[in-house]
Design an enzyme around this catalytic site. Structure first.
Site, PDB file in Angstrom:
ATOM      1  N   GLU A   1       0.867  -1.183   0.000  1.00 26.79           N
ATOM      2  CA  GLU A   1       0.000   0.000   0.000  1.00 26.79           C
ATOM      3  C   GLU A   1       0.904   1.233   0.000  1.00 26.79           C
ATOM      4  OE1 GLU A   1      -3.198  -0.808  -0.475  1.00 26.79           O
ATOM      5  OE2 GLU A   1      -3.383   1.343  -0.828  1.00 26.79           O
TER       6      GLU A   1
ATOM      7  N   GLU B   1       7.524 -11.168  -8.302  1.00 21.46           N
ATOM      8  CA  GLU B   1       7.843 -12.060  -7.168  1.00 21.46           C
ATOM      9  C   GLU B   1       6.795 -13.154  -7.012  1.00 21.46           C
ATOM     10  OE1 GLU B   1       6.491  -9.143  -6.930  1.00 21.46           O
ATOM     11  OE2 GLU B   1       5.135  -8.988  -5.211  1.00 21.46           O
TER      12      GLU B   1
ATOM     13  N   CYS C   1       4.574  -2.364  -8.385  1.00 19.23           N
ATOM     14  CA  CYS C   1       3.213  -1.979  -7.992  1.00 19.23           C
ATOM     15  C   CYS C   1       3.200  -0.751  -7.072  1.00 19.23           C
ATOM     16  CB  CYS C   1       2.511  -3.191  -7.400  1.00 19.23           C
ATOM     17  SG  CYS C   1       0.734  -3.085  -7.551  1.00 19.23           S
TER      18      CYS C   1
ATOM     19  N   HIS D   1       3.617  -7.982 -10.406  1.00 15.79           N
ATOM     20  CA  HIS D   1       4.392  -8.602  -9.314  1.00 15.79           C
ATOM     21  C   HIS D   1       5.255  -9.754  -9.820  1.00 15.79           C
ATOM     22  CE1 HIS D   1       2.337  -6.707  -5.807  1.00 15.79           C
ATOM     23  NE2 HIS D   1       1.402  -6.507  -6.732  1.00 15.79           N
TER      24      HIS D   1
HETATM   25  N1  GLN Z   1      -3.272  -0.375  -4.742  1.00 18.04           N
HETATM   26  C1  GLN Z   1      -1.982  -0.248  -4.105  1.00 18.04           C
HETATM   27  C2  GLN Z   1      -1.588   1.209  -3.951  1.00 18.04           C
HETATM   28  O1  GLN Z   1      -2.226   2.057  -4.447  1.00 18.04           O
HETATM   29  C3  GLN Z   1      -0.924  -0.983  -4.886  1.00 18.04           C
HETATM   30  C4  GLN Z   1      -1.238  -2.457  -4.903  1.00 18.04           C
HETATM   31  C5  GLN Z   1      -0.053  -3.354  -4.913  1.00 18.04           C
HETATM   32  O2  GLN Z   1       1.072  -2.954  -4.608  1.00 18.04           O
HETATM   33  N2  GLN Z   1      -0.295  -4.613  -5.172  1.00 18.04           N
HETATM   34  O3  GLN Z   1      -0.625   1.496  -3.328  1.00 18.04           O
END
Ligand code: GLN
Length: 189
Positions: free
Chosen positions: A48, A171, A79, A169
């Site tokens: 997040e 990983e 991400c 991702h």
């Molecule tokens: N939705 C997340 C964000 O805004 C990112 C999601 C993720 O890293 N899988 O930070």
């Protein structure tokens, strides 16, 4: 070489497992003092971005890490990590490292397509498996940013100088090619 994995929140353990598979020495960055250890490459995991950004500031790690990124430390961001690097977030006023001259859209696939798996061409590697989880995509790139992968017309991986950012991702797949490609940079720097 030693790779550092930001380990304040999110999917850092999975990256460490990949580094283990590759036999790459690694450390976790959990607090300010960890930044004094030697490392030649950095991984910013998914999770997040709002929480990671807040913790980086609260833990006093933000400025020092930004400085190292600006001075050429090879970074692989996935991400939420891509959001931390982005110069601008289209649907959010927040800004974090802002070292990567792209605009991203957070949670760009909406609720229905929150998570999906696909295989897509990745620059120099052919088709690679890609898992997306409430992912961003890139909506604008500045000059000098290389597009590495696109899915359905949306940019999902970019490279700019020392920074590689993926909306997906790596990983979570068994494919190590993206890591090998990235770690080559760390070994050369
Ligand atoms: N939705 C997340 C964000 O805004 C990112 C999601 C993720 O890293 N899988 O930070």
């Amino acid at each position: 070489m030693t790779a550092a994995v930001l380990a304040v929140q999110g999917a850092f353990a999975e990256h460490e497992q990949k580094l283990d598979e590759l036999g790459i020495n690694h450390i976790e960055l959990r607090e300010r003092a960890d930044l004094d250890r030697d490392f030649d490459a950095l991984i910013l995991p998914g999770g997040e971005s709002t929480v990671q950004g807040k913790l980086l500031r609260e833990l006093g790690m933000f400025d020092a890490l930004k400085d190292r990124i600006q001075h050429g430390l090879p970074v692989l961001a996935t991400c939420a990590g891509m959001i931390l690097l982005a110069e601008s977030i289209e649907n959010d006023d927040r800004q974090y490292f802002a070292t990567l001259p792209v605009t991203v859209r957070r949670n760009a696939y909406g609720r229905q397509l929150g998570s999906f798996f696909t295989e897509a061409e990745y620059d120099g590697l052919g088709k690679v498996p890609q898992t997306y989880i409430r992912a961003p995509f890139v909506t604008n790139v500045s000059d000098g940013v290389e597009v590495l992968s696109e899915v359905d017309g949306h940019i999902t991986a970019v490279r700019y100088k020392n920074q590689t950012a993926l909306a997906f991702h790596p990983e979570l797949s068994g494919d190590l090619r993206i890591y090998r490609d990235f770690l080559r940079q760390g070994q050369d720097s």
